[in-house]
Design an enzyme around this catalytic site. Structure first.
Site, PDB file in Angstrom:
ATOM      1  N   ARG A  63     -40.034 -23.601 -32.602  1.00 39.85           N
ATOM      2  CA  ARG A  63     -40.750 -22.967 -31.501  1.00 39.85           C
ATOM      3  C   ARG A  63     -42.243 -22.821 -31.751  1.00 39.85           C
ATOM      4  O   ARG A  63     -42.665 -22.384 -32.823  1.00 39.85           O
ATOM      5  CB  ARG A  63     -40.174 -21.580 -31.216  1.00 39.85           C
ATOM      6  CG  ARG A  63     -40.780 -20.955 -29.952  1.00 39.85           C
ATOM      7  CD  ARG A  63     -40.331 -19.541 -29.723  1.00 39.85           C
ATOM      8  NE  ARG A  63     -40.854 -19.043 -28.447  1.00 39.85           N
ATOM      9  CZ  ARG A  63     -41.036 -17.762 -28.157  1.00 39.85           C
ATOM     10  NH1 ARG A  63     -40.724 -16.837 -29.043  1.00 39.85           N
ATOM     11  NH2 ARG A  63     -41.533 -17.411 -26.984  1.00 39.85           N
ATOM     12  N   LEU A  64     -43.023 -23.201 -30.746  1.00 40.36           N
ATOM     13  CA  LEU A  64     -44.421 -22.822 -30.629  1.00 40.36           C
ATOM     14  C   LEU A  64     -44.471 -21.775 -29.528  1.00 40.36           C
ATOM     15  O   LEU A  64     -44.286 -22.086 -28.349  1.00 40.36           O
ATOM     16  CB  LEU A  64     -45.293 -24.026 -30.274  1.00 40.36           C
ATOM     17  CG  LEU A  64     -46.775 -23.726 -30.015  1.00 40.36           C
ATOM     18  CD1 LEU A  64     -47.444 -23.192 -31.264  1.00 40.36           C
ATOM     19  CD2 LEU A  64     -47.493 -24.967 -29.508  1.00 40.36           C
ATOM     20  N   ALA A  65     -44.699 -20.531 -29.885  1.00 32.77           N
ATOM     21  CA  ALA A  65     -44.629 -19.429 -28.924  1.00 32.77           C
ATOM     22  C   ALA A  65     -45.862 -19.413 -28.033  1.00 32.77           C
ATOM     23  O   ALA A  65     -46.987 -19.309 -28.518  1.00 32.77           O
ATOM     24  CB  ALA A  65     -44.491 -18.103 -29.662  1.00 32.77           C
ATOM     25  N   SER A 108     -56.178 -30.829 -20.531  1.00 29.85           N
ATOM     26  CA  SER A 108     -56.767 -32.144 -20.771  1.00 29.85           C
ATOM     27  C   SER A 108     -56.756 -32.977 -19.490  1.00 29.85           C
ATOM     28  O   SER A 108     -55.865 -32.834 -18.655  1.00 29.85           O
ATOM     29  CB  SER A 108     -55.980 -32.881 -21.869  1.00 29.85           C
ATOM     30  OG  SER A 108     -56.394 -34.223 -21.990  1.00 29.85           O
ATOM     31  N   CYS A 113     -42.565 -27.058 -28.073  1.00 31.17           N
ATOM     32  CA  CYS A 113     -41.584 -26.949 -29.137  1.00 31.17           C
ATOM     33  C   CYS A 113     -41.038 -28.314 -29.506  1.00 31.17           C
ATOM     34  O   CYS A 113     -41.436 -29.336 -28.944  1.00 31.17           O
ATOM     35  CB  CYS A 113     -40.427 -26.045 -28.688  1.00 31.17           C
ATOM     36  SG  CYS A 113     -40.960 -24.418 -28.077  1.00 31.17           S
ATOM     37  N   GLU A 163     -43.172 -26.504 -20.505  1.00 33.33           N
ATOM     38  CA  GLU A 163     -43.482 -25.368 -19.637  1.00 33.33           C
ATOM     39  C   GLU A 163     -43.027 -25.678 -18.208  1.00 33.33           C
ATOM     40  O   GLU A 163     -43.215 -26.796 -17.731  1.00 33.33           O
ATOM     41  CB  GLU A 163     -44.993 -25.092 -19.603  1.00 33.33           C
ATOM     42  CG  GLU A 163     -45.643 -24.901 -20.960  1.00 33.33           C
ATOM     43  CD  GLU A 163     -45.240 -23.622 -21.663  1.00 33.33           C
ATOM     44  OE1 GLU A 163     -44.620 -22.753 -21.015  1.00 33.33           O
ATOM     45  OE2 GLU A 163     -45.538 -23.482 -22.868  1.00 33.33           O
TER      46      GLU A 163
END
Length: 612
Positions: free
Chosen positions: A51-53, A378, A2, A80
Site C-alpha cells: 500500500r501507498l496510502a 502529469s 499500490c 484511485e
C-alpha cells in the site's frame, strides 16, 4: 497507489499451505507500496497487497473484505476512483454501511451492489482483483485507458496475477521465457494492449473485466473507443472541454497527502498547473510545481527539430503567473550515468526499454519529488488526444501507410536493431511484424456514416495513438513513479474527455492550423501568452558530452567480457564500432543504440530469461 498480486488454484488448499510464495510475490512490489503490506488467504485463493496510502490513511488498509450471508468477498486494489464520493452516497442510499472513508471500500461495495456492471460506473485509474468466495471466482478489472498495469499468467488449474511481471515471475510456476513476439516488442516503438513480453503472460486489456473460475478464463470488454457523431459547434466544443478539464482537475486533486504538478512549460502541463493552482487557491492552499533541468543546460542546448526551445524559461513563467511554489530539479551527468540508476530503471520497467537518460532522468525527477509530495498531476496523453505531435499533420497531408510516428522518427528509432546479431535481425522480420500490427490496429476503428476519407484517416490516427502509442508513455510513467512510491495522476486520460475529444472531427482539432487547437482555445485565458504560442517541445534529454562518454566506457567494459550473455543477441563487432566512435561525434540514434545495449546487459544479468 499500490501493488497487487495473487494466485488462484482450484486444485490446492492455500489455507493449509505455506504462505511463503504469496509473500515473495508481494514483496517484489514493495516500492509500489512503501506504507503497508498485507495478504488474505482462502482455500483456493491467496492475494497480496503493498500500500501507498493516499486517501483515508487509517481506514484504507488492504486486502479489504466484506462478510455477506453467502460468503466473504475480498479485494486488493491499485489506483484511485475519482468519483468515489458520489458512489458512496448512492451506495448508502441503497443501504450499504461504509465503515471507512476510502475509495477502496466504495469500489468493493459497488461490486456487491451491481456485480460486473460496477466497472462502468467508475471514473479513475485502477487495477484490482476481487475474490468472491460466494462463487469461487476471481474478478480482474483494469481502467479504460490502461493507466494502471495488470498482468496475468494462466496455469493448469487457475491463474497468477500482479501489477508487474516481477510479481508473477516470483512464483515458481511462471517460466522466464521470451518468445519471438515478445522479443520483437523490445525493438519497435509500438505496444500491443494485451501483450506481455514473457511467454504465457498477458495483460488484462484496458477497459476489460476478466473472470477466472473452474471453467476457465473469460474476458469481457466494458469500454472501448466508440465512433459517435460530434454535433457541437466550435464554441460549444471549446466550452465543454474547459468544463470537463475544470471538473477533472478538481477531482484528481483529492488527496490526504501532499500533491503537486509536473510542469514542463509546455501547453499540456501548464494548463493543469493553472487549473490546479486556481482550484487550490480557493481553499487557501498554494500549489507545488516541479520541473527538470540538466546541469549546464543553458550552455549545452542546441535547438533542433524536436526541441526548439528550453523548457525552463516557460516553466518559470507559468509558475510566476499562477503563483505556484516552484522547484527545478537539476541533474548532472554523473548522476544520470550512474550504473545503479540504470539498474533501478531496468528493474522498475521489467524490460530493457533502451530510452536512456529520458527514463533515468524521469526516475530521478520522481525520486526528488517524492521527498516533498506523494501525488503528482502529469500532462500525459494530451498530445495523443488533441493531436499535438507533428506527424498528425503529416498524416493529414500525406496519408498513412504505417503507424504515423514511425514515418517521422529516424529509422534507428523505428527498428532499433543496428547493433544486433544479423541473423537475429533477419529472424525478427520487424517489417512484417509492424505491418501486421498496423493492420490489426486500424481494423479496430469504425467509420462514421458519411465521414470523409480525411476525417476517417485522422480518426484512425487518433485511435492508434490512444490504444498503441500512449501505452508506452503510460507504462513508462507508471513504472518510473511507482519505483519511488510516487502516485502520478493523468487528467487527460479521463474517459469522458477522451470520448468527447476523440469524436471531434479533425477540422475542429486543427481549426487554427496549429497543433492542439481545441486545448489552446479552451485554456488560453489561464496562461502567459508566451506559453500559449509556444511550439511543442519533446521531453528533454541531456546534451552533455560527459554523459555520452560515460555510456561509451560502460559499453566498453561489457565488450571486455566477451562471454556476457548480451552477445547472444548483440553483434560484438557492431558494438565495438559504436563504442569506438568519439563521444562528441555521436548523434542521438548512436547513443540510444548503446543505451539499449547496456539495458539488455543489466536485464539479462537480473532476469536470466530463456529465449525460444
Amino acid at each position: 497507489m499500490c501493488g497487487i498480486t495473487g494466485w488462484v488454484s482450484f486444485q490446492r488448499d492455500f489455507s493449509t499451505a505455506s504462505s511463503n510464495t504469496i509473500d515473495a510475490m508481494t514483496a517484489t512490489m514493495a516500492c509500489r507500496g512503501p506504507d503497508d503490506s498485507g495478504r488474505w488467504i482462502a482455500p483456493h485463493a491467496a492475494i497480496g497487497h503493498r500500500r501507498l496510502a493516499v486517501i483515508d490513511l487509517v481506514g484504507g488498509t488492504q486486502p479489504m473484505t466484506v462478510e455477506t450471508p453467502e460468503g466473504v468477498v475480498a479485494m486488493v486494489y491499485s489506483g484511485e476512483a475519482y468519483n468515489f464520493r458520489e458512489l458512496r452516497a448512492e451506495l448508502r442510499a441503497r443501504g450499504h454501511r461504509c465503515t471507512t472513508e476510502s475509495d477502496t471500500e466504495v469500489v468493493l461495495r459497488a461490486y456487491l451492489e451491481w456485480g460486473s456492471a460496477f466497472a462502468e460506473r467508475l471514473n479513475g485509474m485502477y487495477a484490482f482483483a476481487i475474490w468472491d468466495s460466494r462463487t469461487d471466482q476471481l474478478v480482474l478489472v483494469r481502467d479504460r485507458l490502461g493507466i494502471k498495469p495488470l498482468y496475468y499468467y494462466p496455469t493448469e488449474d487457475g491463474v497468477l496475477f500482479g501489477s508487474e511481471p516481477k510479481a508473477i515471475l516470483a512464483n515458481p510456476l511462471a517460466d522466464k521465457t521470451i518468445g519471438m513476439d515478445g522479443l520483437r516488442e523490445l525493438f519497435v516503438t509500438i505496444a500491443r494492449p494485451d501483450l506481455a513480453i514473457w511467454e504465457g503472460m498477458h495483460q488484462v486489456p484496458p477497459g476489460a473485466l476478466m473472470t477466472v473460475g473452474r471453467e476457465g478464463i473469460r474476458t469481457t470488454p466494458y469500454w472501448s473507443l466508440r465512433t459517435l457523431e460530434h454535433r457541437d459547434d466550435r464554441a460549444t466544443t471549446v466550452r465543454t472541454i474547459r468544463e470537463l478539464l475544470e471538473d477533472i482537475v478538481a477531482r484528481q486533486l483529492i488527496s490526504d497527502v501532499p500533491r503537486c504538478v509536473l510542469l514542463s512549460g509546455g501547453l499540456d502541463s501548464s494548463v493543469l498547473t493553472a487549473l490546479a493552482a486556481r482550484h487550490l487557491r480557493n481553499s487557501g492552499e498554494r500549489l507545488r510545481s516541479f520541473s527538470i533541468e540538466f546541469h549546464n543546460q543553458q550552455q549545452d542546448f542546441v535547438p533542433d527539430e524536436w526541441r526548439a526551445t528550453l523548457d525552463a524559461p516557460y516553466a518559470r513563467a507559468v509558475a510566476e503567473h499562477v503563483g505556484s511554489d516552484h522547484r527545478d530539479i537539476v541533474l548532472d551527468d554523473a548522476t544520470l550515468s550512474d550504473p545503479a540508476v540504470r539498474a533501478a530503471v531496468v528493474s522498475a520497467r521489467d524490460v530493457p526499454a533502451g530510452f536512456g537518460d529520458s527514463e533515468m532522468s524521469l526516475y530521478l525527477l520522481f525520486k526528488a519529488i517524492r521527498e516533498q509530495s506523494t501525488v503528482a498531476l502529469s500532462g500525459e496523453s494530451s498530445d495523443e488526444l488533441f493531436g499535438g505531435y507533428r506527424w498528425f499533420a503529416g498524416a493529414a497531408e500525406h496519408g498513412m501507410h504505417t503507424f504515423p510516428w514511425l514515418s517521422v522518427l529516424p529509422p534507428p528509432f523505428v527498428q532499433r536493431t543496428r547493433l544486433l546479431d544479423p541473423d537475429l535481425t533477419a529472424a525478427l522480420d520487424l517489417d512484417t511484424y509492424l505491418a501486421d500490427s498496423f493492420a490489426d490496429a486500424t481494423a479496430e476503428v469504425t467509420r462514421l456514416a458519411g465521414e470523409s476519407d480525411l476525417e476517417f484517416r485522422m480518426r484512425q490516427v487518433s485511435h492508434l495513438h490512444l490504444t498503441r502509442f500512449v501505452r508506452t508513455m503510460l507504462d513508462r510513467k507508471d513504472r518510473m513513479s511507482m519505483a519511488v512510491g510516487l502516485e502520478v495522476r493523468v487528467p487527460y486520460c479521463d474517459h469522458r474527455l477522451v470520448e468527447y475529444v476523440y469524436n471531434a472531427p479533425w477540422s475542429l482539432k486543427s481549426f487554427d492550423g496549429r497543433e492542439k487547437s481545441l486545448l489552446r482555445a479552451a485554456t488560453a485565458d489561464t496562461l502567459p501568452r508566451s506559453v500559449v504560442e509556444r511550439v511543442k517541445s519533446h521531453y528533454p534529454i541531456t546534451k552533455d558530452v560527459h554523459y555520452t562518454e560515460a555510456i561509451r566506457r560502460q559499453a566498453s567494459d561489457i565488450l571486455a567480457t566477451q562471454q556476457h550473455p548480451v552477445f547472444r543477441l548483440y553483434d560484438h563487432d557492431a558494438v565495438t564500432k559504436a563504442v569506438d566512435r568519439p563521444a562528441d561525434e555521436m548523434i542521438e540514434p548512436d547513443r540510444f543504440d548503446l543505451e539499449q545495449f547496456l539495458d539488455f546487459a543489466v536485464w539479462l544479468d537480473r532476469y536470466a530469461p530463456t529465449f525460444t
